[in-house]
Design a protein around this motif. Structure first.
Motif, PDB file in Angstrom:
ATOM      1  N   TYR A 169       0.819  -1.202   0.000  1.00  0.00           N
ATOM      2  CA  TYR A 169       0.000   0.000   0.000  1.00  0.00           C
ATOM      3  C   TYR A 169       0.854   1.254   0.000  1.00  0.00           C
ATOM      4  CZ  TYR A 169      -5.040   0.003   0.353  1.00  0.00           C
ATOM      5  OH  TYR A 169      -6.362  -0.007   0.050  1.00  0.00           O
ATOM      6  N   ALA A 207      -6.788  11.290   4.136  1.00  0.00           N
ATOM      7  CA  ALA A 207      -6.397  12.492   4.869  1.00  0.00           C
ATOM      8  C   ALA A 207      -5.338  13.278   4.108  1.00  0.00           C
ATOM      9  CB  ALA A 207      -5.884  12.102   6.253  1.00  0.00           C
ATOM     10  N   GLN A 208      -4.338  12.553   3.582  1.00  0.00           N
ATOM     11  CA  GLN A 208      -3.267  13.230   2.852  1.00  0.00           C
ATOM     12  C   GLN A 208      -3.775  13.790   1.536  1.00  0.00           C
ATOM     13  OE1 GLN A 208      -2.632  10.458   4.676  1.00  0.00           O
ATOM     14  NE2 GLN A 208      -1.461  11.700   6.100  1.00  0.00           N
ATOM     15  N   TYR A 256       7.517  11.949   0.958  1.00  0.00           N
ATOM     16  CA  TYR A 256       7.767  11.794   2.393  1.00  0.00           C
ATOM     17  C   TYR A 256       9.234  11.447   2.646  1.00  0.00           C
ATOM     18  CZ  TYR A 256       2.676  11.300   2.370  1.00  0.00           C
ATOM     19  OH  TYR A 256       1.347  11.498   2.177  1.00  0.00           O
ATOM     20  N   GLN A 284      -5.676  16.871   1.867  1.00  0.00           N
ATOM     21  CA  GLN A 284      -4.748  17.955   2.149  1.00  0.00           C
ATOM     22  C   GLN A 284      -4.145  18.535   0.864  1.00  0.00           C
ATOM     23  OE1 GLN A 284      -1.612  16.882   5.012  1.00  0.00           O
ATOM     24  NE2 GLN A 284      -3.059  17.659   6.507  1.00  0.00           N
ATOM     25  N   PHE A 341       1.306   4.362  -4.380  1.00  0.00           N
ATOM     26  CA  PHE A 341       1.221   5.691  -4.995  1.00  0.00           C
ATOM     27  C   PHE A 341       2.520   6.442  -4.726  1.00  0.00           C
ATOM     28  CE2 PHE A 341      -3.121   4.476  -3.805  1.00  0.00           C
ATOM     29  CZ  PHE A 341      -3.644   4.380  -5.082  1.00  0.00           C
ATOM     30  N   PRO A 342       2.855   7.371  -5.639  1.00  0.00           N
ATOM     31  CA  PRO A 342       4.178   8.019  -5.518  1.00  0.00           C
ATOM     32  C   PRO A 342       4.345   8.942  -4.317  1.00  0.00           C
ATOM     33  CG  PRO A 342       2.947   8.892  -7.381  1.00  0.00           C
ATOM     34  CD  PRO A 342       2.134   7.774  -6.841  1.00  0.00           C
ATOM     35  N   SER A 343       3.339   9.089  -3.484  1.00  0.00           N
ATOM     36  CA  SER A 343       3.487  10.039  -2.371  1.00  0.00           C
ATOM     37  C   SER A 343       4.646   9.687  -1.452  1.00  0.00           C
ATOM     38  CB  SER A 343       2.194  10.112  -1.572  1.00  0.00           C
ATOM     39  OG  SER A 343       1.749   8.825  -1.256  1.00  0.00           O
ATOM     40  N   GLN A 366       5.841  17.383   5.346  1.00  0.00           N
ATOM     41  CA  GLN A 366       5.354  16.012   5.458  1.00  0.00           C
ATOM     42  C   GLN A 366       6.529  15.037   5.417  1.00  0.00           C
ATOM     43  OE1 GLN A 366       2.600  15.398   6.649  1.00  0.00           O
ATOM     44  NE2 GLN A 366       1.077  14.865   5.163  1.00  0.00           N
ATOM     45  N   GLU A 376     -11.730   2.025  -0.008  1.00  0.00           N
ATOM     46  CA  GLU A 376     -10.581   1.502   0.732  1.00  0.00           C
ATOM     47  C   GLU A 376      -9.372   2.420   0.593  1.00  0.00           C
ATOM     48  OE1 GLU A 376      -8.129  -2.600   0.965  1.00  0.00           O
ATOM     49  OE2 GLU A 376     -10.213  -2.771   0.307  1.00  0.00           O
ATOM     50  N   THR A 377      -9.176   2.943  -0.610  1.00  0.00           N
ATOM     51  CA  THR A 377      -8.044   3.850  -0.828  1.00  0.00           C
ATOM     52  C   THR A 377      -8.230   5.132  -0.022  1.00  0.00           C
ATOM     53  OG1 THR A 377      -7.916   2.954  -3.048  1.00  0.00           O
ATOM     54  CG2 THR A 377      -6.615   4.910  -2.595  1.00  0.00           C
ATOM     55  N   THR A 397      -9.769   5.384   2.743  1.00  0.00           N
ATOM     56  CA  THR A 397      -9.507   5.041   4.133  1.00  0.00           C
ATOM     57  C   THR A 397      -8.017   5.115   4.444  1.00  0.00           C
ATOM     58  OG1 THR A 397     -11.394   3.569   4.037  1.00  0.00           O
ATOM     59  CG2 THR A 397      -9.926   3.283   5.883  1.00  0.00           C
ATOM     60  N   ALA A 398      -7.189   4.642   3.491  1.00  0.00           N
ATOM     61  CA  ALA A 398      -5.749   4.601   3.741  1.00  0.00           C
ATOM     62  C   ALA A 398      -5.056   5.928   3.448  1.00  0.00           C
ATOM     63  CB  ALA A 398      -5.117   3.479   2.928  1.00  0.00           C
ATOM     64  N   PHE A 399      -5.515   6.651   2.440  1.00  0.00           N
ATOM     65  CA  PHE A 399      -4.771   7.840   2.001  1.00  0.00           C
ATOM     66  C   PHE A 399      -5.579   9.126   2.035  1.00  0.00           C
ATOM     67  CE2 PHE A 399      -2.772   4.261  -0.146  1.00  0.00           C
ATOM     68  CZ  PHE A 399      -1.455   4.463   0.176  1.00  0.00           C
ATOM     69  N   TYR A 421      -1.228   0.005   9.337  1.00  0.00           N
ATOM     70  CA  TYR A 421      -0.541   0.738   8.271  1.00  0.00           C
ATOM     71  C   TYR A 421       0.640   1.522   8.855  1.00  0.00           C
ATOM     72  CZ  TYR A 421      -0.287   3.651   4.055  1.00  0.00           C
ATOM     73  OH  TYR A 421       0.112   4.303   2.923  1.00  0.00           O
ATOM     74  N   GLN A 430      -5.195   4.028  11.970  1.00  0.00           N
ATOM     75  CA  GLN A 430      -4.761   2.957  11.066  1.00  0.00           C
ATOM     76  C   GLN A 430      -3.488   2.337  11.648  1.00  0.00           C
ATOM     77  OE1 GLN A 430      -7.141   2.416   8.584  1.00  0.00           O
ATOM     78  NE2 GLN A 430      -5.986   3.216   6.892  1.00  0.00           N
ATOM     79  N   GLN A 434      -1.443   8.704  10.272  1.00  0.00           N
ATOM     80  CA  GLN A 434      -2.127   7.455   9.967  1.00  0.00           C
ATOM     81  C   GLN A 434      -2.445   6.678  11.237  1.00  0.00           C
ATOM     82  OE1 GLN A 434      -3.381   6.298   7.242  1.00  0.00           O
ATOM     83  NE2 GLN A 434      -2.728   8.070   6.102  1.00  0.00           N
ATOM     84  N   GLN A 474      -1.802  10.163  -6.907  1.00  0.00           N
ATOM     85  CA  GLN A 474      -1.508   9.655  -5.561  1.00  0.00           C
ATOM     86  C   GLN A 474      -2.610   8.757  -5.012  1.00  0.00           C
ATOM     87  OE1 GLN A 474       1.346  10.312  -4.337  1.00  0.00           O
ATOM     88  NE2 GLN A 474       1.954  12.422  -4.592  1.00  0.00           N
ATOM     89  N   GLY A 475      -3.668   8.566  -5.769  1.00  0.00           N
ATOM     90  CA  GLY A 475      -4.734   7.710  -5.261  1.00  0.00           C
ATOM     91  C   GLY A 475      -6.123   8.254  -5.566  1.00  0.00           C
TER      92      GLY A 475
END
Lengths: 318, 503
Positions: A80, B453-454, A90, B457, A84-86, A268, B446-447, B449-451, A286, A283, A277, B486-487
């Protein structure tokens, strides 16, 4: 090569031999080993036992179901993170901040310790040392507040720059100044405290060496360069290796306090992400997975930098 | 024989007394609620708090309240869910929080779907709005009682007196009116601003973009597909509106660093004259001006429907009819206690329960006038204000009001405050048909849920930077592309699947 291998064999012996020797050691120095016991218990209870919690990184952990009852998901959270490239952002933010920290903050306590060491009046030196420790005990929340008051839009520094440059610099709300503000605050807060270990190392320098050097006509700078620095070199290397272990640690409290929508691009870091997270969004799995990856990288860095130190002829960490 | 009878009678009396006492032993319910700071500490000790005692007297429940500071409630909430011995009731400020969903699926909360339809045992809970219960349901099951909210609350208000001073003396009815008013307010003086903005920008941006015609968070296009709000041209138009206002000096250049806690003060000190936020703030600010600045007339005005160029009206509703819910923790409530807890929640939604929870106690925090209306007499304002903070204050966080606003006695409102408060209630009814709802609210991605918040932003930071002129259109587009990569695209896809499946 072969001698080394033989040496290693001799050193470790067979398993049986090792335990036998340890048993004899304990018998002989039982009181010393008793002293070790509280520390050992502390590490087992507070450092080793909680490590079993790492399994939640491989689960879809729900507190109600518990560590044992939660669903096993394998490497899902690790995948996960890289989906994605984020993560690149970070990681880059973390590394840049860490690198700046090593370049600009790391030498600061060494320089300060050397300066303190050159002081003639012992009483003045002691007073100064005590004063220099004070910022360490000020909460980072207060430090950030002070910074806001001074560098914020109504602060004295802000107004001064406006007068001097003709235009203001948005210290608190710009991605360009963010990292410098962080480094500046760290230097202000921690430099004095950081001198302790180097000052301790400096007390071990044989004063006869200075006297001999003086007779040979060495000035202060020569003495500093040829006696003092080499004397604390192993301490510096040791601190640097330890520092390598926390290259991926930026802390989160300091950064969260300083972050706002205008500078978020650079504020970040991995630690901030883990906090958001894990604690804010709950989470836990994660966040643990990311934390675990960080820990693995840190251990690798410590081991390899220790190796490099050995190769360069230093004593290193172990 | 007589002696024996007497002894027997005495024994019966003692026994009945004993059993009476046993029956009267109050049932204790622990609850976690968010606490908004006050300058006087809340008295949490049952024996010295008359409000808690009154609740116990009427409902038979001894409340044991655990407070979680509102500013860090997200952290407190997640650690409470992870606690082995949580309180029986936990207030969730966000019913769509991923941890609420995950925990509900794991069975951490009591499923009360049947109880809320049980008109016999829980008649007040059964009065709740079916649509709202659907919105808080997870996989078709209801796990908590929602906290009802006036709908819609989002809106615009401004300083009436300053508007008149700068030559704007009519009602705001169109976007053009709003623009004219904002521009005129911006020109009032060099050290004041037209629009009051702070680091919390989501509300402000939503009010203006939705008024311009953008969807609320997610929209549905003509093909029936779901798309994010920022893809709508109206969203960009809303940002442009703010950017223009910023350029002409109508917004504090440092708004992104202004804490939410200073937001009210900016209006109170007369630094800014207009705000896009919750409509009920208008009468709260009016009240402050009356109490602290000696205002005798109406100094604030809230704005009704604002029409676009084509005459249509769209309003950001601020909430989907509720704000959070009260969850029932399975690990803290045994099966045999569950009816007692539900009975208490039912009682909270009666008229007497609601009055105690929302308004406090007569003679302690309010008086009742000859018309049977609740009010605070001027000479007791300080005393009652202090009592309110000490004994009642944040107990209203337990207020649910699923049966509607049935507080009795109703509050009497006074002076300019009354007009604005009345206007607030009227506007909520008037604006309700124009409210734009988020079609994806009931779905779980689901995505996201995981990402999420960011990702949120990225969008809001880009908006702030665009308004402040730090990035141009290309920069805004780059941020949106970044969001998608990014999602964001994955979330869109997941919502689309869920949305189509539900149609």
């Amino acid at each position: 090569m072969s001698t080394k291998a033989a040496e290693r064999r001799k050193l470790h012996g067979t398993g049986k031999m090792y335990w036998h020797k340890l048993g004899a050691d304990i018998k002989r120095d039982k009181w010393l080993y008793l002293l070790l016991l509280p520390g050992l218990v502390y590490f087992i209870i507070f450092k080793y036992l909680p490590m079993f919690g790492i399994v939640i990184a491989f689960e879809n952990y729900v507190p109600y179901s518990g560590v044992l009852g939660s669903q096993w998901v394998g490497f899902k959270w690790f995948e996960y993170f890289f989906k994605f490239p984020s993560w690149v952002t970070y990681l880059t933010n973390t590394l840049i901040l860490s690198l700046m920290n090593i370049i600009f903050y790391f030498p600061a306590p060494i320089i300060l310790a050397l300066l303190l060491n050159e002081m003639r009046s012992l009483r003045y030196k002691k007073l100064l040392q005590t004063l220099l420790y004070v910022p360490h005990f000020i909460s980072i929340v207060i430090v950030v507040s002070i910074t806001f008051v001074m560098f914020g839009p109504s602060g004295i520094v802000y107004k001064l720059t406006e007068v001097v440059l003709g235009h203001p610099i948005n210290y608190m709300g710009s991605p360009d100044t963010f990292r410098w503000m962080i480094i500046g605050q760290t230097i202000w807060k921690e430099t004095g405290w950081g001198t302790i270990i180097f000052l301790a190392a400096l007390t071990n320098v044989d004063t006869q060496l200075y006297e001999a050097a003086m007779v040979d006509g060495a000035n202060r700078l020569h003495r500093l360069w040829h006696i003092t620095l080499p004397a604390i070199r192993s301490t510096i290397v040791l601190m640097l290796i330890l520092r390598m272990g926390s290259v991926l640690d930026t802390g989160y409290d300091h950064l969260i306090l300083m972050a706002n929508p205008l500078n978020r691009k650079v504020s970040q870091t991995l630690d901030v992400f883990v906090y958001q997270q894990g604690i804010q969004s709950g989470q836990f799995s994660y966040a643990s997975a990311i934390g675990l990856m960080k820990a693995i990288v840190s251990v690798t860095l410590v081991v390899s930098s220790n190796k490099i130190a050995h190769l360069l002829g230093e004593q290193g960490l172990y | 024989m007589k002696k024996l009878v007497a002894l027997f009678l005495a024994l019966v009396m003692v026994l009945s007394l004993a059993s009476f006492a046993a029956a009267e032993e109050p049932f204790e319910i622990s609850v976690l609620l968010p606490e908004f700071p006050a300058d006087i500490d809340f008295v949490n000790d049952f024996d010295s708090n008359p409000v808690l005692q009154k609740i116990c007297e009427l409902s038979g429940v001894k409340l044991n309240i655990q407070w979680g500071a509102n500013s860090t409630y997200a952290e407190i909430f997640s650690t409470t869910l992870a606690d082995k011995n949580p309180p029986m009731l936990v207030s969730a400020t966000n019913a769509r929080d991923p941890q609420v969903i995950n925990s509900a699926r794991a069975g951490a909360f009591w499923d009360i779907t049947d109880a809320i339809h049980d008109t016999e045992n829980y008649p007040n809970l059964a009065l709740g709005n079916e649509g709202v219960y659907d919105n808080i349901a997870i996989d078709g099951h209801v796990y908590g009682i929602y906290r009802s909210r006036a709908f819609p609350r989002g809106g615009i208000y401004y300083r009436l007196d300053i508007a008149k001073e700068v030559g704007f003396d009519r009602e705001v009815k169109t976007i053009d009116d709003l623009t004219e008013l904002a521009e005129k307010l911006a020109g009032y003086s060099a050290d004041t601003y037209a629009l009051n903005m702070c680091s919390y920008t989501a509300g402000t941006i939503s009010v203006i973009t939705v008024a311009m015609g953008a969807p609320n968070t997610w929209g549905v296009d003509e093909n029936g597909d779901v798309y994010p709000a920022h893809k709508s041209p109206a969203y960009k138009a809303g940002l442009d509106w703010l950017r223009h206002l910023y350029e002409i000096g109508g917004i504090d250049p440092n708004f992104a660093q202004i804490s939410t806690s200073d937001w009210d003060n900016i209006e109170r000190t007369g630094k800014a004259f207009m705000r896009f936020d919750c409509l009920d703030n208008a009468h709260r600010q009016q009240e402050w001006f009356e109490n602290n600045a000696g205002a005798t007339e109406q100094v604030f005005q809230s704005v009704g429907p604002v029409a676009k160029a084509d005459g249509s009206v769209t309003v950001w509703p601020q909430n989907p009819g509720f704000a959070g819910e009260i969850l029932l923790m399975k690990s803290a409530i045994s099966e045999q206690d569950l009816p007692k807890v539900l009975k208490f929640l039912d009682w909270c939604n009666t008229s007497e329960g609601q009055t105690l929870i929302n308004a406090g106690l007569e003679g302690l925090t309010y008086d009742v006038d000859e018309d049977g209306l609740r009010y605070v007499p001027d000479e007791k304002a300080d005393e009652y204000g202090k009592n309110e903070k000490m004994y009642h204050n944040n107990i209203n966080q337990l207020g649910m009001g699923v049966a509607g606003n049935i507080e009795n006695p109703k509050a009497r409102v006074n002076r300019g405050y009354s007009e604005l408060r009345q206007r607030y209630e009227d506007l909520n009814l008037e604006l309700a048909p124009y409210a734009v709802l988020n079609p994806c609210y009931p779905f779980v991605s689901e995505t996201y849920t995981a990402f999420g918040a960011q990702l949120d932003q990225i969008i809001s930071d880009a908006a702030v930077q665009y308004i402040a002129g730090l990035i141009d259109e290309a920069g805004l587009q780059a941020a949106w592309d970044d969001w998608a990569a990014q999602g964001g695209d994955a979330i869109t896809m997941e919502y689309n699947e869920a949305y189509h499946a539900a149609q």
